[in-house]
Design an enzyme around this catalytic site. Sequence first.
Site, PDB file in Angstrom:
ATOM      1  N   CYS A   2      -2.646   5.438   7.184  1.00 50.23           N
ATOM      2  CA  CYS A   2      -3.705   6.363   7.920  1.00 50.23           C
ATOM      3  C   CYS A   2      -3.212   7.827   7.478  1.00 50.23           C
ATOM      4  O   CYS A   2      -2.021   8.097   7.689  1.00 50.23           O
ATOM      5  CB  CYS A   2      -3.434   6.255   9.636  1.00 50.23           C
ATOM      6  SG  CYS A   2      -4.613   7.711  10.518  1.00 50.23           S
ATOM      7  N   GLU A 103     -10.662   7.289   5.914  1.00 48.11           N
ATOM      8  CA  GLU A 103     -10.192   6.049   4.933  1.00 48.11           C
ATOM      9  C   GLU A 103     -11.030   6.036   3.802  1.00 48.11           C
ATOM     10  O   GLU A 103     -12.048   6.414   3.975  1.00 48.11           O
ATOM     11  CB  GLU A 103      -9.974   4.650   5.564  1.00 48.11           C
ATOM     12  CG  GLU A 103      -9.090   3.744   4.819  1.00 48.11           C
ATOM     13  CD  GLU A 103      -7.919   4.214   4.465  1.00 48.11           C
ATOM     14  OE1 GLU A 103      -7.461   4.812   3.295  1.00 48.11           O
ATOM     15  OE2 GLU A 103      -6.981   4.297   5.283  1.00 48.11           O
TER      16      GLU A 103
END
Length: 221
Positions: A2, A103
């Site tokens: 992340c 993402e």
Amino acid sequence: MCGRFTFVANPDEVAEEYELHQPPNFSIRYNVAPSQDVLTIIHDGEQNRAGNMKWGLVPFWAKDQKIGHKMINARAETADEKPSFKRLMERRRCLILADSFYEWKKTEQGKQPMRIKVSDRNLFAFAGLWDRWKRDEQELVTCTILTKEADDFMNDIHHRMPVILPKDHENEWLDFNLKDATEMKEFVLSLPTESLEAYPVSQHVNNPRNDDEHCITSLTD
């Protein structure tokens, strides 16, 4: 992993949601990047406390704070074994607040940035670890986000994902009395998966200097 997220929230709602005595001080963020301040919550044994920490863990024993650039994430599967994280799993756990994360999905046209949200909540918390680093007159309070293998939904986008705490498990993660690192690892890995949704956004978000609403604008609208 992340590496970027957003935090678009109302201070009063944050205070009510996390039982804070007063609304926390923070800025609306559309493109939070490593090395920047993030809003976190810890429990001091008596109450929840909110405050900003620098994203990118600098362990208390580190000789150089630059190590934080490499420690924005910690693998939940091994966090109870690694010297950098074991002590923190026992006594320095935190919530890192967000309302979505980004993402990059591999496609034939290249990497497509995706904004991922929890389907039934506007505000949520990543499972985080934190530490305090001091050298001479310098002091840093820093944090890292725990990650795990992607669930079926996220696996189509990336093979790893941040650990998102279900609402009814947040206090357990913060519980000052739970101090066994392996038990906390097993707790994290046994959490039920939150329902997620995602949509594509423009490559405007690729540049961390861009921090505006255009970062979260859907390409499909």
